[in-house]
Design an enzyme around this catalytic site. Sequence first.
Site, mmCIF file in Angstrom:
data_model
loop_
_atom_site.group_PDB
_atom_site.id
_atom_site.type_symbol
_atom_site.label_atom_id
_atom_site.label_comp_id
_atom_site.label_asym_id
_atom_site.label_seq_id
_atom_site.Cartn_x
_atom_site.Cartn_y
_atom_site.Cartn_z
ATOM 1 N N LYS A 229 0.721 -1.241 -0.125
ATOM 2 C CA LYS A 229 0.000 -0.185 -0.017
ATOM 3 C C LYS A 229 0.948 1.252 -0.141
ATOM 4 C CE LYS A 229 -4.081 -2.086 2.264
ATOM 5 N NZ LYS A 229 -5.110 -1.746 3.468
ATOM 6 N N TYR B 81 -12.357 -2.267 -3.622
ATOM 7 C CA TYR B 81 -12.970 -2.396 -2.059
ATOM 8 C C TYR B 81 -14.463 -1.977 -2.119
ATOM 9 C CZ TYR B 81 -8.540 -2.422 -0.044
ATOM 10 O OH TYR B 81 -7.175 -2.602 0.581
ATOM 11 N N PHE C 144 -15.854 3.804 6.833
ATOM 12 C CA PHE C 144 -14.235 4.225 6.409
ATOM 13 C C PHE C 144 -13.948 4.136 5.141
ATOM 14 C CE2 PHE C 144 -14.381 -0.256 7.680
ATOM 15 C CZ PHE C 144 -13.924 -0.893 6.598
ATOM 16 N N THR D 161 -5.360 -6.841 10.594
ATOM 17 C CA THR D 161 -5.845 -5.570 10.033
ATOM 18 C C THR D 161 -5.409 -4.227 10.669
ATOM 19 O OG1 THR D 161 -7.613 -6.867 9.034
ATOM 20 C CG2 THR D 161 -7.695 -4.468 9.085
ATOM 21 N N ARG E 38 2.596 -6.332 9.149
ATOM 22 C CA ARG E 38 1.890 -4.996 9.844
ATOM 23 C C ARG E 38 2.559 -4.507 10.932
ATOM 24 N NH1 ARG E 38 -4.214 -6.878 7.425
ATOM 25 N NH2 ARG E 38 -3.986 -5.564 5.642
ATOM 26 N N ASN F 220 -1.882 0.706 6.540
ATOM 27 C CA ASN F 220 -1.543 -0.880 7.329
ATOM 28 C C ASN F 220 -0.719 -1.494 6.504
ATOM 29 O OD1 ASN F 220 -3.662 -1.849 5.593
ATOM 30 N ND2 ASN F 220 -4.854 -2.616 7.354
ATOM 31 N N HIS G 53 -2.178 -5.199 1.493
ATOM 32 C CA HIS G 53 -3.388 -6.111 1.427
ATOM 33 C C HIS G 53 -3.061 -7.454 0.999
ATOM 34 C CE1 HIS G 53 -7.412 -7.157 -0.121
ATOM 35 N NE2 HIS G 53 -6.681 -7.736 -1.001
ATOM 36 N N GLU H 174 -9.711 -10.572 -7.294
ATOM 37 C CA GLU H 174 -8.779 -9.379 -7.004
ATOM 38 C C GLU H 174 -7.699 -9.728 -8.331
ATOM 39 O OE1 GLU H 174 -7.502 -9.538 -2.955
ATOM 40 O OE2 GLU H 174 -9.774 -9.014 -2.404
HETATM 41 P P1 IDP Z 1 -7.772 -6.631 5.455
HETATM 42 O O1 IDP Z 1 -7.151 -5.591 4.784
HETATM 43 O O2 IDP Z 1 -7.087 -7.209 6.610
HETATM 44 O O3 IDP Z 1 -8.309 -8.117 4.748
HETATM 45 P P2 IDP Z 1 -10.600 -5.470 5.583
HETATM 46 O O4 IDP Z 1 -11.471 -5.961 6.673
HETATM 47 O O5 IDP Z 1 -10.867 -6.349 4.095
HETATM 48 O O6 IDP Z 1 -9.002 -5.892 6.235
HETATM 49 O O7 IDP Z 1 -10.636 -4.004 5.386
HETATM 50 C C1 IDP Z 1 -9.902 -3.547 4.184
HETATM 51 C C2 IDP Z 1 -9.118 -2.451 4.631
HETATM 52 O O8 IDP Z 1 -10.089 -1.298 5.214
HETATM 53 C C3 IDP Z 1 -8.245 -2.868 5.848
HETATM 54 O O9 IDP Z 1 -6.852 -3.110 5.196
HETATM 55 C C4 IDP Z 1 -7.989 -1.220 6.217
HETATM 56 O O10 IDP Z 1 -7.000 -0.530 5.850
HETATM 57 C C5 IDP Z 1 -9.469 -0.712 6.135
HETATM 58 N N1 IDP Z 1 -10.285 -0.744 7.362
HETATM 59 C C6 IDP Z 1 -10.687 -2.016 7.712
HETATM 60 N N2 IDP Z 1 -11.446 -1.585 8.953
HETATM 61 C C7 IDP Z 1 -11.317 -0.454 9.078
HETATM 62 C C8 IDP Z 1 -11.705 0.540 10.199
HETATM 63 O O11 IDP Z 1 -12.532 0.083 11.186
HETATM 64 N N3 IDP Z 1 -11.334 1.878 10.099
HETATM 65 C C9 IDP Z 1 -10.550 2.248 9.217
HETATM 66 N N4 IDP Z 1 -10.115 1.595 8.310
HETATM 67 C C10 IDP Z 1 -10.585 0.164 8.056
#
Ligand code: IDP
Length: 141
Positions: free
Chosen positions: A11, A51, A59, A93, A104, A114, A117, A128
Site C-alpha cells: 500500500k 474495495y 471508513f 488488520t 503490519r 496498514n 493487502h 482480485e
Molecule cells: P484486511 O485488509 O485485513 O483484509 P478488511 O476488513 O478487508 O481488512 O478491510 C480493508 C481495509 O480497510 C483494511 O486493510 C483497512 O485499511 C481498512 N479498514 C478496515 N477496517 C477499518 C476500520 O475500522 N477503520 C478504518 N479502516 C479500516
Amino acid sequence: MAVERTLSIVKPDAVAKNVIGEIVTRFEKAGLQVVAAKMIKLDDEKAGGFYAEHKERPFFKDLVSFMTSGPVVVQVLEGENAIAANRDLMGATNPKEAAAGTIRADFAESIDANAVHGSDSAASAEREIAYFFAADEICSR
Ligand code: IDP
C-alpha cells in the site's frame, strides 16, 4: 497442500517508507513466489471498485483516499497455501493487534495505513487477481 495464487498489494504508506523490497523478501523467504508484479497509481474508480464490498462502511471514503494517495505495488504470489500464508505474514488488520514479526506489526502505522493487502479467500483471490492482471501478465514458474 494445494498450490494457490493470491493478490498482494504493497500500500502507499509502505511504498513511501521504501520498504517494498523488505516486504517482498518476507514473501520469498516464506516460500511464496512473485509470478506477476506492477507499480500503479490507483484512481478513485479503480480503488473504489477493488474495495466495493466496503462501500457502505464508514471508513470507505478514507480508505479510497488513502489507496489513491500514492503508488502501490500489486503482485500475484504463488505457493503452497498462498492465501493463508500471506495473511499470516501480514498480521491483523489493525497493526496494534498484529503479532510480533508480522509485516503490519513491523511496518504499519494505523488501521488506515496498514502497509499491505492480501486476498482473504480463494474466491477473493480469483476476483482480485483478475481485477489487476490479464492472464498473459502472470508468469507461473
Ligand atoms: P484486511 O485488509 O485485513 O483484509 P478488511 O476488513 O478487508 O481488512 O478491510 C480493508 C481495509 O480497510 C483494511 O486493510 C483497512 O485499511 C481498512 N479498514 C478496515 N477496517 C477499518 C476500520 O475500522 N477503520 C478504518 N479502516 C479500516
